[in-house]
Motif scaffolding. Structure first.
Motif, PDB file in Angstrom:
ATOM      1  N   GLY A 193      16.732  88.882  24.113  1.00  0.00           N
ATOM      2  CA  GLY A 193      17.770  88.747  25.472  1.00  0.00           C
ATOM      3  C   GLY A 193      16.512  88.777  26.462  1.00  0.00           C
ATOM      4  N   MET A 194      16.049  89.886  26.616  1.00  0.00           N
ATOM      5  CA  MET A 194      15.507  89.610  28.048  1.00  0.00           C
ATOM      6  C   MET A 194      14.437  88.667  27.881  1.00  0.00           C
ATOM      7  SD  MET A 194      16.372  91.040  29.814  1.00  0.00           S
ATOM      8  CE  MET A 194      17.999  92.661  30.592  1.00  0.00           C
ATOM      9  N   LEU A 195      13.826  88.489  26.388  1.00  0.00           N
ATOM     10  CA  LEU A 195      12.363  87.587  25.758  1.00  0.00           C
ATOM     11  C   LEU A 195      12.737  86.199  26.342  1.00  0.00           C
ATOM     12  CD1 LEU A 195      10.211  89.579  23.614  1.00  0.00           C
ATOM     13  CD2 LEU A 195       8.904  88.896  25.648  1.00  0.00           C
ATOM     14  N   PHE A 196      14.088  85.844  25.818  1.00  0.00           N
ATOM     15  CA  PHE A 196      14.317  84.971  25.645  1.00  0.00           C
ATOM     16  C   PHE A 196      14.829  84.211  27.343  1.00  0.00           C
ATOM     17  CE2 PHE A 196      16.683  82.540  21.934  1.00  0.00           C
ATOM     18  CZ  PHE A 196      16.301  81.159  22.389  1.00  0.00           C
ATOM     19  N   ILE A 197      14.664  84.644  28.301  1.00  0.00           N
ATOM     20  CA  ILE A 197      15.002  84.646  29.884  1.00  0.00           C
ATOM     21  C   ILE A 197      13.432  84.110  30.273  1.00  0.00           C
ATOM     22  CG2 ILE A 197      15.470  85.811  32.200  1.00  0.00           C
ATOM     23  CD1 ILE A 197      17.917  86.786  31.107  1.00  0.00           C
ATOM     24  N   VAL A 198      12.681  85.275  29.365  1.00  0.00           N
ATOM     25  CA  VAL A 198      10.879  85.088  30.384  1.00  0.00           C
ATOM     26  C   VAL A 198      10.525  83.962  29.523  1.00  0.00           C
ATOM     27  CG1 VAL A 198       8.824  85.471  29.766  1.00  0.00           C
ATOM     28  CG2 VAL A 198      10.649  87.811  30.092  1.00  0.00           C
ATOM     29  N   SER A 199      10.842  83.248  28.040  1.00  0.00           N
ATOM     30  CA  SER A 199      10.382  81.901  27.869  1.00  0.00           C
ATOM     31  C   SER A 199      10.884  81.253  28.061  1.00  0.00           C
ATOM     32  CB  SER A 199      11.349  81.877  26.416  1.00  0.00           C
ATOM     33  OG  SER A 199      10.625  80.936  25.596  1.00  0.00           O
ATOM     34  N   ASP A 200      12.497  80.801  28.484  1.00  0.00           N
ATOM     35  CA  ASP A 200      13.082  79.726  29.436  1.00  0.00           C
ATOM     36  C   ASP A 200      13.178  78.774  30.873  1.00  0.00           C
ATOM     37  OD1 ASP A 200      14.233  79.334  26.947  1.00  0.00           O
ATOM     38  OD2 ASP A 200      16.015  79.023  27.713  1.00  0.00           O
ATOM     39  N   PHE A 201      12.156  80.588  31.745  1.00  0.00           N
ATOM     40  CA  PHE A 201      12.316  80.786  32.516  1.00  0.00           C
ATOM     41  C   PHE A 201      11.205  79.816  33.083  1.00  0.00           C
ATOM     42  CE2 PHE A 201       9.905  82.356  36.209  1.00  0.00           C
ATOM     43  CZ  PHE A 201      10.573  82.299  37.280  1.00  0.00           C
ATOM     44  N   THR A 202       9.333  80.683  31.759  1.00  0.00           N
ATOM     45  CA  THR A 202       8.104  80.028  32.147  1.00  0.00           C
ATOM     46  C   THR A 202       8.684  78.178  31.898  1.00  0.00           C
ATOM     47  OG1 THR A 202       7.454  82.037  31.161  1.00  0.00           O
ATOM     48  CG2 THR A 202       6.335  79.999  31.413  1.00  0.00           C
ATOM     49  N   TYR A 203       9.656  77.897  30.802  1.00  0.00           N
ATOM     50  CA  TYR A 203       9.517  76.809  30.056  1.00  0.00           C
ATOM     51  C   TYR A 203       9.791  75.836  31.236  1.00  0.00           C
ATOM     52  CZ  TYR A 203      11.385  72.532  28.315  1.00  0.00           C
ATOM     53  OH  TYR A 203      12.003  71.191  27.604  1.00  0.00           O
ATOM     54  N   ALA A 204      11.217  76.257  32.180  1.00  0.00           N
ATOM     55  CA  ALA A 204      12.274  75.527  32.958  1.00  0.00           C
ATOM     56  C   ALA A 204      11.157  75.626  34.358  1.00  0.00           C
ATOM     57  CB  ALA A 204      12.884  75.988  33.732  1.00  0.00           C
ATOM     58  N   VAL A 205      10.330  76.085  34.878  1.00  0.00           N
ATOM     59  CA  VAL A 205       8.799  76.324  35.669  1.00  0.00           C
ATOM     60  C   VAL A 205       7.816  75.494  35.668  1.00  0.00           C
ATOM     61  CG1 VAL A 205       6.872  77.301  36.659  1.00  0.00           C
ATOM     62  CG2 VAL A 205       9.590  78.674  36.592  1.00  0.00           C
ATOM     63  N   SER A 206       7.291  74.732  34.322  1.00  0.00           N
ATOM     64  CA  SER A 206       7.179  73.799  33.189  1.00  0.00           C
ATOM     65  C   SER A 206       7.480  72.418  33.855  1.00  0.00           C
ATOM     66  CB  SER A 206       5.704  74.398  32.123  1.00  0.00           C
ATOM     67  OG  SER A 206       5.135  73.393  31.845  1.00  0.00           O
ATOM     68  N   MET A 207       8.730  72.161  33.337  1.00  0.00           N
ATOM     69  CA  MET A 207       9.263  71.271  33.594  1.00  0.00           C
ATOM     70  C   MET A 207       9.242  70.641  34.937  1.00  0.00           C
ATOM     71  SD  MET A 207       9.753  70.083  30.230  1.00  0.00           S
ATOM     72  CE  MET A 207      10.706  68.768  30.730  1.00  0.00           C
TER      73      MET A 207
END
Length: 243
Positions: A193-207
């Protein structure tokens, strides 16, 4: 003599079980490696990148089915497969979308998180873990607000999605975070669950903010998160560890 044979048989059984688990994961691991080799190539067509992106998630579905789980009675497995399938659809939309803001992909992942929330359940409630994740989510929102200040529709979409993934992470970590009674499988779910947050946070910052050139971090944390969430749900017969 029998006493000596008992532990050796137990070790052999454990090794055999670990080997079988590894064999079940081979298609997933190979497909992840293929994605990292082929997808970054400029000659790889868009439809192929989308297929390669969602293939490991589909292999996680087959991993669940190889355990011989009765899908009619195992509600957690049903919700897990539904979440994985919606995640695969989200991968396809995010990869093939030519728009700056791929709403379809975010919607698919939002639905996937709803299934994961139902899968992890409401017990134990663990309000302390929820409060901790509210703090993380608030920091997340404050950071993204700087990028979405003049784009109100996208800002509200981000609010809804962050609420869903935050709730998912809360339910995934409720059995371990600030909890004296935990198991290894519950810990896997928490890390996932925590890694999912890391992945989507990085994706959102990139987008929404600025390009993240290490895009491999987004995909790597995403696949590890899905793998650990799957493991935590399929293998639920672990003893509880008391500190």
């Amino acid at each position: 003599m029998q006493a000596e044979q008992g532990p050796s048989k137990l070790v052999s059984k454990v090794n055999s079980g670990a080997f079988m688990e590894l064999c079940r994961f081979i298609p997933f691991l190979l497909s992840v490696c293929i994605y990292f080799v082929l997808a970054p190539q400029s000659s790889c067509p868009l439809w192929m990148k989308a297929l390669l992106k969602c293939l490991p998630i589909l292999f996680l579905c087959t991993y669940i089915l190889t355990h011989g789980i009765n899908m009619c009675t195992h509600s957690k497995a049903q919700k897990l497969i539904a979440g994985l399938l919606f995640s695969a659809a989200g991968d396809i939309f995010r990869t093939t979308s030519t728009q700056l803001y791929p709403f379809q992909g975010d919607a698919m992942f939002g639905i996937a998180h709803v299934f994961y929330i139902g899968m992890f359940g409401a017990k134990p409630l663990n309000l302390l873990a929820g409060f901790f994740l509210v703090i993380i989510g608030t920091i997340y929102l404050l950071f993204l607000n700087r990028c979405l200040w003049d784009q109100k529709p996208f800002q509200w979409t981000a609010y809804i999605y962050i609420s869903l993934i935050g709730t998912m992470a809360w339910r995934a970590s409720a059995g371990t975070l600030f909890n004296q009674h935990w198991s290894w499988m519950k810990l896997f779910g928490t890390i996932g669950g925590m890694l999912f947050i890391v992945s989507d946070f990085t994706y959102a910052v990139s987008m929404y903010c600025f390009p993240v050139y290490n895009s491999g971090l987004i995909v790597a944390t995403y696949y590890i998160a899905q793998m650990l969430i799957t493991l935590s749900t399929v293998n639920t017969e672990n003893k509880v560890i008391r500190k």
